[in-house]
Write an enzyme that holds these catalytic residues in place. Structure first.
Site, mmCIF file in Angstrom:
data_model
loop_
_atom_site.group_PDB
_atom_site.id
_atom_site.type_symbol
_atom_site.label_atom_id
_atom_site.label_comp_id
_atom_site.label_asym_id
_atom_site.label_seq_id
_atom_site.Cartn_x
_atom_site.Cartn_y
_atom_site.Cartn_z
ATOM 1 N N GLU A 502 -7.336 4.003 8.065
ATOM 2 C CA GLU A 502 -8.567 3.607 7.350
ATOM 3 C C GLU A 502 -8.919 4.595 6.239
ATOM 4 O O GLU A 502 -10.062 5.020 6.099
ATOM 5 C CB GLU A 502 -9.738 3.419 8.325
HETATM 6 C C1 LIG Z 1 -1.179 4.165 13.701
HETATM 7 C C2 LIG Z 1 -1.453 3.497 12.415
HETATM 8 C C3 LIG Z 1 -2.155 2.293 12.388
HETATM 9 C C4 LIG Z 1 -2.353 1.619 11.184
HETATM 10 N N1 LIG Z 1 -2.911 0.361 11.183
HETATM 11 C C5 LIG Z 1 -2.899 -0.361 10.031
HETATM 12 C C6 LIG Z 1 -3.265 -1.745 10.034
HETATM 13 O O1 LIG Z 1 -3.653 -2.305 11.073
HETATM 14 N N2 LIG Z 1 -3.190 -2.425 8.871
HETATM 15 C C7 LIG Z 1 -2.775 -1.850 7.710
HETATM 16 O O2 LIG Z 1 -2.709 -2.518 6.694
HETATM 17 N N3 LIG Z 1 -2.438 -0.528 7.674
HETATM 18 C C8 LIG Z 1 -2.474 0.209 8.795
HETATM 19 N N4 LIG Z 1 -2.104 1.543 8.780
HETATM 20 C C9 LIG Z 1 -1.754 2.144 7.520
HETATM 21 C C10 LIG Z 1 -2.707 3.233 7.077
HETATM 22 O O3 LIG Z 1 -3.863 2.674 6.546
HETATM 23 C C11 LIG Z 1 -1.925 4.097 6.094
HETATM 24 O O4 LIG Z 1 -1.061 4.887 6.902
HETATM 25 C C12 LIG Z 1 -2.768 4.947 5.247
HETATM 26 O O5 LIG Z 1 -3.391 4.146 4.300
HETATM 27 C C13 LIG Z 1 -1.965 6.042 4.530
HETATM 28 O O6 LIG Z 1 -0.798 5.566 3.953
HETATM 29 P P1 LIG Z 1 0.587 6.346 4.222
HETATM 30 O O7 LIG Z 1 0.699 6.568 5.669
HETATM 31 O O8 LIG Z 1 1.645 5.575 3.550
HETATM 32 O O9 LIG Z 1 0.393 7.753 3.535
HETATM 33 P P2 LIG Z 1 0.555 8.101 1.988
HETATM 34 O O10 LIG Z 1 -0.180 7.112 1.178
HETATM 35 O O11 LIG Z 1 1.982 8.336 1.715
HETATM 36 O O12 LIG Z 1 -0.240 9.453 1.908
HETATM 37 C C14 LIG Z 1 0.302 10.704 2.304
HETATM 38 C C15 LIG Z 1 -0.726 11.803 2.088
HETATM 39 O O13 LIG Z 1 -1.101 11.860 0.707
HETATM 40 C C16 LIG Z 1 -2.506 11.848 0.592
HETATM 41 N N5 LIG Z 1 -2.884 11.182 -0.653
HETATM 42 C C17 LIG Z 1 -2.461 9.991 -1.123
HETATM 43 N N6 LIG Z 1 -3.041 9.731 -2.309
HETATM 44 C C18 LIG Z 1 -3.854 10.766 -2.581
HETATM 45 C C19 LIG Z 1 -4.728 11.106 -3.663
HETATM 46 N N7 LIG Z 1 -4.891 10.322 -4.708
HETATM 47 N N8 LIG Z 1 -5.380 12.284 -3.605
HETATM 48 C C20 LIG Z 1 -5.226 13.108 -2.548
HETATM 49 N N9 LIG Z 1 -4.423 12.845 -1.513
HETATM 50 C C21 LIG Z 1 -3.757 11.690 -1.531
HETATM 51 C C22 LIG Z 1 -2.999 11.083 1.808
HETATM 52 O O14 LIG Z 1 -4.321 11.466 2.120
HETATM 53 C C23 LIG Z 1 -2.013 11.563 2.855
HETATM 54 O O15 LIG Z 1 -2.458 12.779 3.380
HETATM 55 C C24 LIG Z 1 -1.930 2.217 9.973
HETATM 56 C C25 LIG Z 1 -1.280 3.451 10.000
HETATM 57 C C26 LIG Z 1 -1.019 4.087 11.193
HETATM 58 C C27 LIG Z 1 -0.284 5.365 11.175
#
Ligand SMILES: Cc1cc2nc3c(=O)[nH]c(=O)nc-3n(C[C@H](O)[C@H](O)[C@H](O)COP(=O)(O)OP(=O)(O)OC[C@H]3O[C@@H](n4cnc5c(N)ncnc54)[C@H](O)[C@@H]3O)c2cc1C
Length: 815
Positions: A502
């Site tokens: 989220e």
């Molecule tokens: C257990 C679990 C349940 C989930 N459930 C759902 C679901 O039901 N439906 C769904 O659609 N998604 C779901 N997600 C997805 C979740 O919303 C994403 O994991 C989240 O949005 C982050 O994306 P990412 O993991 O690809 O990290 P990335 O986007 O690769 O980010 C990596 C890091 O970079 C940081 N970062 C990225 N952009 C910036 C910025 N501009 N400035 C500073 N820092 C930044 C982030 O904070 C993070 O620390 C789930 C994820 C997990 C792990």
């Protein structure tokens, strides 16, 4: 001498007028009078006096007459502003416009209206909601065995799944007229919190369908047909929903999803209809592997212009039954052994009719607006609440363990190092619960708190992570060796999940809390931006002029109030009427911080402009100051709402002082790294004219907080209220019993120690039979509590797991 008096009068006028933000006319009159006095003192010639008077009249006319001011000043500024203000993408605009502004607006104004906040009634559960918590929720908690779920089954047992569906847990936010429970946000939060104290997998399974997903989207945007069909089915658990947004290429930058649908004709149930051919690849989707109804976000294109005159319609949300040919679900991720259902799903060129779009074809391309519009309510509840549940359990269980476990002949909770960590856990729990209740209460008042929900999400999950680290340290090896007798290890494992979902926390802190807040909650910035980018001609000129001049007065007033509050240690800063003597100074400190924050935010935006968005180390710290003010506000309100219970004061004192100190550290960090050095010095003199005066919480108060967790009684029960208190013979049930027994046995322990010291040959002989039995019982329980699980050599291997699972199936059938 007269000159000095005049200068002093000018300074006093400046400070008073700015402090009270008096209107421009008042300033003009004051300047006229002071100027007249200065000319008289200077003894200028008549001609010089006339020239100065004429110049003053012209300047006053330009500043006070709006049409002149616009033509000569603000229209010029507007032109420059239009050039330098970067264009916003549609998705950025929709994110900024989403949700509402509530107490965050007050904190951003520099003048929080405390009376308004304290007049908001304390949120309360209805009788029906309380009965649900005491009935089905209590029952569901008792059905959950976390080791069985997280290790043996790696899933919820079938009877738990069925109970969740049958009792309506998946439809808490669905109104009664559709067969749902129609609960308030507070009740929804109370249910998730209680479940989180027992089984995180169960809590998440219940939490997700009640957060951003098909249910919430249908309620706000669904067609009548969609609502009437799906909502009753979701409410009764006939459908298991999930919502799929995240793609391997687009996580945080979710608006960039490459998943695509193309509008086209196709055959549906034997007839040719207008539909979409959709290709997607999603991952991390909670409940995805077992979902029957897939909420799917993709970008919709209409190359043949069949439904629109645009080719790229934008992000679109559809509801896709998972038994549709071409939909692939079922595979699982393993999110840190938390074992709630989570996995990928995908499809290639799957044809679906247009009326699967949530809201129908009119809502094609409006998916991002829909998601942003619904995000705040769920974000205000799910993760803040599950974090509070986790920390309540940590407080209760860690306090009990620290009293039962002894080293160096002392309960470890009485060793200062352990006490320090335990006191932190207890005080954070108080502040977190206060924030949970206030934020859920805001949702029940009809708010969709976009910025406050981000604050709650970030700071509750971070505090939960810090508390579980402290609790792990206190438990030592007992927390590390997993098994049915470890009540804390799974909580430690799952902490990063809440951090990531989220809106991952780093992004939430640096981009959303301040970034969105600065535009959304600021009294004038959004008006200026709208005037510059969305309005034209006279309308733009008038709106910009009004917003800009008010903004200038706002900055000046906040700057002067910041200085005055800094010099007087906030002695005159606003407090609510009739607030308690014990907390009065905290309100003053937040009022002071609010003025300083508003001033610093404006100066930062002025000094760094659009570059501030990229300077995330600065914007993150500005967000921290705003967040700390919110957490302190919630804590102070909680203290009032609960009836100023003196026994809770240490928790208030520790947590508020800790947050104020953190806010001060954040301000110091901004000023030390402010790119314009002379301005940084000026800001430091204004904000900290007497130096940095906030101090960290006192050790004595920390001890009082730890005592609350270590001592059975009303304060401990209040602090952990709403959690599931185990009474059975599982590990935490035994811990509760051992804790009570340890406390009750302390006089006997003392008697024994004294007898031993006195050199008694058989110290046990001095105990009565009853005391002896009591002591033996305590010892039996203590030994059970300190027990750590061990396993056979083939533990965890596939064959052993299979054997275990068939044994379980047999025993369930027999039951
Ligand atoms: C257990 C679990 C349940 C989930 N459930 C759902 C679901 O039901 N439906 C769904 O659609 N998604 C779901 N997600 C997805 C979740 O919303 C994403 O994991 C989240 O949005 C982050 O994306 P990412 O993991 O690809 O990290 P990335 O986007 O690769 O980010 C990596 C890091 O970079 C940081 N970062 C990225 N952009 C910036 C910025 N501009 N400035 C500073 N820092 C930044 C982030 O904070 C993070 O620390 C789930 C994820 C997990 C792990």
């Amino acid at each position: 001498m007269a000159g000095l008096a005049l200068a002093a009068a000018a300074l006093a006028v400046f400070l008073l007028f700015a402090y009270f933000a008096l209107p421009l006319v008042a300033w003009t009159i004051a300047v006229a009078l002071l100027g007249w006095g200065a000319c008289a003192l200077a003894g200028f010639s008549v001609t010089a006096n006339l020239v100065l008077a004429a110049a003053f009249v012209v300047a006053a006319a330009v500043l006070n007459l709006a049409f002149l001011r616009r033509a000569l000043i603000t229209n010029q500024i507007l032109a420059v502003y239009r050039r330098i203000l970067p264009d916003m993408s549609q998705t950025e605009k929709e994110a900024i416009d989403a949700g509402t502004v509530w107490w965050d607006g007050d904190l951003f104004s520099g003048k929080p209206d405390w009376d308004k906040l304290l007049a908001v009634p304390a949120p309360k559960l209805s009788e029906e909601e309380q009965a649900f918590l005491d009935g089905p929720v209590e029952e569901l908690c008792a059905m959950c065995d976390d080791w069985e779920i997280t290790h043996e089954r790696q899933d919820l047992p079938p009877q738990v799944w069925q109970f969740i569906k049958d009792k309506g847990f998946l439809g808490m936010i669905i109104p009664k007229k559709f067969g749902g429970l129609g609960f308030s946000a507070l009740a929804h939060s109370a249910v998730v919190m209680k479940l989180s104290t027992r089984s995180s997998a169960t809590a998440i399974t219940v939490m997700v369908p009640n957060s951003l997903g098909p249910g919430e989207l249908l309620l706000h945007y669904g067609t009548d047909e969609q609502k009437n069909y799906y909502l009753p089915r979701l409410a009764k658990g006939l459908e298991v929903p999930c919502f799929a947004l995240t793609n391997p290429e687009a996580g945080s930058d979710a608006a960039a999803i490459p998943d695509r649908g193309v509008v086209c004709k196709g055959i549906w149930q034997g007839k040719e209809v207008l539909g979409m051919r959709v290709t997607w690849d999603k991952r991390y989707i909670t409940l995805g592997p077992v979902a029957t109804l897939l909420g799917l976000a993709f970008r919709l294109y209409d190359p043949e212009k069949l439904i629109s005159d645009k080719e790229d319609l934008g992000i679109t949300c559809a509801l896709v039954p998972t038994n549709t040919p071409g939909v692939n679900i079922g595979r699982r991720h393993m999110p840190l052994n938390a074992v709630f259902q989570n996995g990928p799903n995908w499809g290639k060129d799957v044809f679906m009719p247009l009326d699967w779009i949530i809201g129908g074809r009119d809502f094609a391309g409006k998916g991002w607006m829909m998601l942003m519009g619904c995000l705040a309510a769920g974000r205000a509840i799910s993760l803040p609440t599950s974090s509070v549940g986790g920390t309540k359990a940590l407080t209760r269980f860690t306090g009990a363990y620290a009293r039962v476990r002894a080293q160096f002949k002392t309960p470890i909770g009485r060793l200062e190092g352990v006490e320090e960590a335990l006191g932190r856990i207890a005080a954070h729990t108080y502040m977190m619960d206060a924030t949970r209740v206030m934020t859920a209460g805001a949702v029940d008042l009809g708010e969709k708190p976009a910025v406050l929900s981000a604050i709650a999400k970030y700071h509750m999950t971070e505090r939960a992570r810090s508390c579980v680290n402290d609790a792990m340290d206190i438990h030592g090896g007992k927390g590390i060796c997993l098994g049915p007798n470890n009540w804390i290890g799974r909580g430690y494992q799952i902490a990063p999940v809440a951090i990531t979902v989220e809106g991952a926390n780093i992004l939430t802190r640096t981009l959303i809390i301040f970034g969105q807040g600065a535009i959304r909650c600021h009294p004038y910035v959004l008006r200026e931006m709208r005037a510059a980018k969305e309005m034209h001609g006279a309308e733009a000129s008038r709106e910009f002029d009004d917003a800009f001049t008010s903004h200038a007065g706002h900055v000046l007033s906040n700057g002067v109030r910041t200085l005055v509050y800094g010099l007087t240690k906030a002695a005159f800063a606003p407090i609510p009427e009739g607030c308690s003597a014990e907390t009065r100074h905290y309100y003053r400190h937040v009022s002071r911080l609010s003025a300083a924050f508003a001033f610093l935010a404006d100066v930062s935006m002025l000094a760094m402009g659009g570059a501030l968005k990229r300077k995330e180390k600065i914007s993150g710290r500005l967000g921290d100051v705003l967040s700390m003010m919110y957490l302190v506000s919630a804590t102070l309100k909680r203290y009032e709402d609960m009836g100023r219970i003196k026994a809770d004061l240490p928790l208030v004192r520790w947590s508020v002082r800790d947050a104020l100190y953190d806010a001060q550290q954040a301000l110091d960090g901004i000023l030390s790294n402010f790119p314009v050095k002379p301005l940084a010095r000026l800001l430091r003199w204004t904000i900290f004219p007497l130096g940095m005066t906030f101090r960290p919480p006192l050790d004595k108060v920390n001890r009082e907080c730890a005592q609350i967790a270590l001592q059975p009684g009303a304060a401990r029960d209040r602090l952990t209220a709403g959690m599931y208190v185990p009474r059975g013979d599982d590990a935490t049930g035994i811990l509760e019993a051992a804790f009570s027994a340890a406390v009750a046995c302390e006089p006997i322990d003392k008697k024994l120690r004294e007898a031993q010291k006195g050199g008694a040959a058989d110290p046990w002989a001095i105990l009565t039979a009853e005391e002896n039995a009591q002591w033996q019982r305590k010892e039996t329980l203590r030994k059970q509590v300190i027990k750590v699980d061990d396993f056979p050599q083939d533990f965890g291997r596939a064959e052993a797991m299979q054997r275990l699972s068939s044994e379980k199936t047999v025993s369930v059938r027999a039951a």
